[in-house]
Motif scaffolding. Sequence first.
Motif, short mmCIF file in Angstrom:
data_model
loop_
_atom_site.label_atom_id
_atom_site.label_comp_id
_atom_site.label_asym_id
_atom_site.label_seq_id
_atom_site.Cartn_x
_atom_site.Cartn_y
_atom_site.Cartn_z
N THR A 133 28.12 -40.21 75.77
CA THR A 133 28.37 -38.78 75.92
C THR A 133 28.14 -38.40 77.38
OG1 THR A 133 26.09 -38.22 75.36
CG2 THR A 133 27.69 -38.22 73.56
N SER A 134 28.77 -37.34 77.81
CA SER A 134 28.53 -36.85 79.17
C SER A 134 27.12 -36.29 79.28
CB SER A 134 29.57 -35.79 79.56
OG SER A 134 29.54 -34.70 78.66
N ASN A 135 26.50 -36.47 80.43
CA ASN A 135 25.11 -36.05 80.59
C ASN A 135 25.01 -34.55 80.88
OD1 ASN A 135 25.69 -35.72 83.29
ND2 ASN A 135 24.36 -37.36 84.02
N ALA A 136 23.83 -34.11 81.28
CA ALA A 136 23.58 -32.68 81.48
C ALA A 136 24.40 -32.08 82.60
CB ALA A 136 22.09 -32.44 81.74
N TYR A 137 25.12 -32.90 83.36
CA TYR A 137 25.93 -32.40 84.46
C TYR A 137 27.38 -32.83 84.34
CZ TYR A 137 21.25 -31.58 86.03
OH TYR A 137 19.94 -31.16 86.07
N GLY A 138 27.80 -33.14 83.10
CA GLY A 138 29.19 -33.47 82.84
C GLY A 138 29.61 -34.85 83.28
N PHE A 139 28.67 -35.70 83.71
CA PHE A 139 28.99 -37.04 84.22
C PHE A 139 28.91 -38.06 83.09
CE2 PHE A 139 27.57 -41.12 86.04
CZ PHE A 139 28.58 -41.34 86.97
N TYR A 140 29.86 -39.01 83.07
CA TYR A 140 29.82 -40.10 82.11
C TYR A 140 30.09 -41.41 82.84
CZ TYR A 140 34.89 -40.84 82.26
OH TYR A 140 36.15 -41.14 82.68
N SER A 141 29.63 -42.50 82.25
CA SER A 141 29.88 -43.83 82.83
C SER A 141 29.99 -44.84 81.70
CB SER A 141 28.74 -44.21 83.78
OG SER A 141 28.96 -45.50 84.34
N LEU A 142 30.99 -45.72 81.80
CA LEU A 142 31.23 -46.77 80.81
C LEU A 142 31.27 -48.12 81.51
CD1 LEU A 142 34.17 -45.07 78.89
CD2 LEU A 142 31.86 -45.36 77.99
N SER A 143 30.84 -49.16 80.79
CA SER A 143 30.98 -50.54 81.26
C SER A 143 31.85 -51.27 80.27
CB SER A 143 29.59 -51.19 81.35
OG SER A 143 29.70 -52.51 81.81
N LEU A 144 33.08 -51.69 80.72
CA LEU A 144 34.08 -52.23 79.79
C LEU A 144 34.60 -53.57 80.29
CD1 LEU A 144 36.17 -49.00 79.09
CD2 LEU A 144 34.34 -49.98 77.70
N PRO A 145 34.99 -54.46 79.35
CA PRO A 145 35.60 -55.73 79.74
C PRO A 145 37.03 -55.54 80.21
CG PRO A 145 35.56 -55.51 77.35
CD PRO A 145 34.80 -54.33 77.89
N THR A 146 37.53 -56.54 80.91
CA THR A 146 38.91 -56.52 81.39
C THR A 146 39.88 -56.45 80.23
OG1 THR A 146 38.34 -57.81 83.34
CG2 THR A 146 40.65 -57.81 82.67
N ASP A 147 40.70 -55.43 80.19
CA ASP A 147 41.68 -55.27 79.11
C ASP A 147 42.32 -53.89 79.27
OD1 ASP A 147 43.22 -55.77 76.92
OD2 ASP A 147 41.54 -56.24 75.58
N THR A 148 43.25 -53.59 78.37
CA THR A 148 43.80 -52.25 78.28
C THR A 148 43.08 -51.51 77.16
OG1 THR A 148 45.97 -52.97 79.09
CG2 THR A 148 45.87 -50.89 77.89
N HIS A 149 42.48 -50.38 77.49
CA HIS A 149 41.67 -49.63 76.53
C HIS A 149 42.21 -48.22 76.37
CE1 HIS A 149 38.49 -52.71 76.49
NE2 HIS A 149 38.67 -52.79 77.80
N THR A 150 41.94 -47.64 75.19
CA THR A 150 42.25 -46.24 74.94
C THR A 150 40.96 -45.45 74.94
OG1 THR A 150 44.22 -46.76 73.63
CG2 THR A 150 43.25 -44.58 73.34
N LEU A 151 40.83 -44.53 75.89
CA LEU A 151 39.65 -43.67 75.98
C LEU A 151 39.99 -42.32 75.37
CD1 LEU A 151 38.85 -45.91 77.98
CD2 LEU A 151 37.88 -44.12 79.44
N SER A 152 39.11 -41.84 74.50
CA SER A 152 39.30 -40.53 73.86
C SER A 152 38.09 -39.67 74.13
CB SER A 152 39.52 -40.69 72.35
OG SER A 152 40.66 -41.48 72.08
N PHE A 153 38.32 -38.37 74.34
CA PHE A 153 37.27 -37.42 74.68
C PHE A 153 37.33 -36.27 73.69
CE2 PHE A 153 38.72 -39.72 78.34
CZ PHE A 153 37.56 -40.07 79.02
#
Length: 849
Positions: A129-149
């Motif tokens: 989830t985004s933190n208290a200041y709207g920032f998010y960070s993900l660690s993902l493997p090499t591939d094509t991914h679908t990100l949903s918010f």
Amino acid sequence: MMKYLILVLTSVMFLKGSAQNITLKTKDLSLEKALQALEKQYNYTFAYSSDKINLNRIVQANISNSNITEALKALFGSTNVSWQINNKNIALYINPNAKLSINGYIKEQGTGELLIGVFVWVDGKIQTTSNAYGFYSLSLPTDTHTLSFSYLGFKSKSVKVEVNENLLLNIDLKSNLELGEVWVNGSTQNTAIKSCNSIDIPLMEINNVPMILGEKDPVKYLMQSAGVQKGAEGNSYMYVRGGGPDQNLILIDDAVIYNAYHFLGLSSLVSGNELRNAELIKGGFSSKFGGRLSSVLNMSLKDGNKEKLAGEISTGLLSSKLLLEGPIIKNKASFLISGKRSYINQWAKIITNNTNEALGFYFYDLHGKVSFDLNAKNKLFSSFYSGLDNFNFSGSGSENINWGNNTFSLRWNHQFSPRLFLNTTLSTSSYRTEIGFGFTGNSQDSVTSNLVSSISDFAVKTDFDYFMSENNVFKFGLGLTNHLVEPHVNIQNKRTQTFEVHGTDYQANDAFSYLEWQNKSIKNLTFITGIRLSVFNSNTNYFRAEPRMNLNYTLKNDFTLNASYSLMNQYLHLISSLNGLGFPCDIWTMSTQSLSPQRAQIGTLGICKGNIVSKQISFVVELYYKYIENISSLKEGASFLQMLPLFSPNIQINNVNDLITQGYCKSYGLELMVKKTGAHFSGNISYTLSRSTMQFDAINRGNEFLSNYDRTHDIGVYLNYKTKKHFTFSLNWIYGTGYPISLPSGEYVASQNTPQGNMLGLSVYDYERKNNYRMVSYNRLDLSIQYSHTIFKKMNSNFELSLYNTYNRANPFYYQIANKDDSSSNSIRVLKQTSLFPIIPSISWSLKF
């Protein structure tokens, strides 16, 4: 800009050979040309597959006197490319196991407001989830991914990304006034987890809840929730899971608020329109929060619209409000200012059913915020709040009561890397209560006394969020607060022009550090553990360690089991006079050598499930147990008035701690909450079964008794229906077992000689035990209807008609022993109930532009 590359080669001879030092500076140069330059200048040979590696990627590097390995890290360190070096031959290849970062800020489309707590899904599974200041960070493997918010009240958004290098991905979400689509498809694990121990306040929904005299109030909205007690006539305090009002940590933009309520609970300091986010945490506390025992109410002001000037005007029977927000520098800097002022003086006679007293009351609130986007990695925020209640009496005796908060915070956000985020806050907070007493013999011999309680804080803290990997997130930080507490009695004799101050000031430093680890390595299990260390230094030193633990396990059919344990310490104490009349006649003091810190151990066990019946219904069932040591109270028979020489001529009390005794409190209960969301029909039903008891050696002969805010049954029902176009209908019903109260079981008259030799008869009451009776149960029905429409194409107008206490129930405000027939001296003594609010119709209007 012309592309260029500067390569400087120097050779250094060693005993066993030579090494090359590379200075590499690039700007707006493609990766392909950078590799060609290295091959030409250094005689390296690169082998790679051009269809696997993006040779058109622009590289930015600044390498000085480094070897080839460091140069390659500068070129490929943020990608999924690895290498093998064999003399001058370098093979480049794609590493399928490489983990790369995707990060950014999530904002509201059209305003630029940062959004807190947005769910981020990866390939249908919740990740963060985004933190208290709207920032998010993900660690993902090499591939094509679908990100949903997905975020409550906003349209969900999906983005397909090819992950082969670290990406900066900022997301704009569009507001969705029709709350049909809320969650995207996939596991509902985190929706249930969040609802077990915390409550996100849906700010848009606050405007639909009927409130007294049309006042919109997020704190009152919370009182519909399980575990948050409701239904006390004229009492504005919030009691969470058997805890006292001082045990709630209330924050606005990281600054502490010591009293968030206005007189008689008519309104809180915020209306919801100026808020970006509000969350109540009542268990499973994060290690970053401390200093309180029962709950954390964390509120954030809007940053202000960065794209255009906007605002809202609203007026009702109690107060009027104005909010303005807009850009200072478009898309970079913005402002928000919001003000509210009451005119209750005109309505006090109707509200209190009293034509003689309490006619000089008003309150005001003022919020402000300025936000700056300094650059892509740095943001600056400055916020302030100022508010005051002032109550003037006509006649002699207590002439004036006023209380108010002032806060200021300055915050700096900095992104060190895609995985490390920092927030540093500098804040000040002050709260002051003053009760004025006037005693007049003649115009030249008047004496005035003020009972003053004030607390001032100056604080600095730094918080870090480190997104180590997709399964490991660390939060850590430290801070320092300087407290100054001043419980005083000020006495002035106008004839002799003398001025005296009675009371002892307390000053202390409160330092803390914390570390928290969130781990998702085990399938279906989220494990959050942490520890908080605090040092409190007044006239003695206290060092406390506070372990925290929170487990969430997803069962079959997306049921989530939650268990938590928190150890909390509180060094500040609020000593209440228990007058029950809606005035904050309480005094803050702090832990000293003679007054120990409060200490609570809190355990919870709950089960949650979301997305039932077309993904619109969720429920939570939770058990809690809380044991608090060293809670504080006035000694039996003690009063703050003993600090006044007039009331205590023989013994002068300057130290409020001399009036205090300490004991313990036990609270436990069962909570149930069912929530329904939808485009047209929504609402929630909550039920709490609880018990709260206290024990003090110096009260009730040392026997355990029901606490003043014990409530066996607590029920809240809120229903809301929106038509397709203009109308919204709302219903709010609450019920609560009556609060415990101390009433005499007998009365007798004692004779006493006056200094003039006369015989004076005094009524003496006989109390069997503390809190031996209960008030009658509290219940109330509120209704409202709203009509919304657009005027001048861009402005939204909203009219609301509401009924508070629709069936005109006489709920108890306080009780007193009085004559049944006031005109007869031999009348039977009876218990009389005083009620406060009858049925109250109200109308309000607001205009958004």
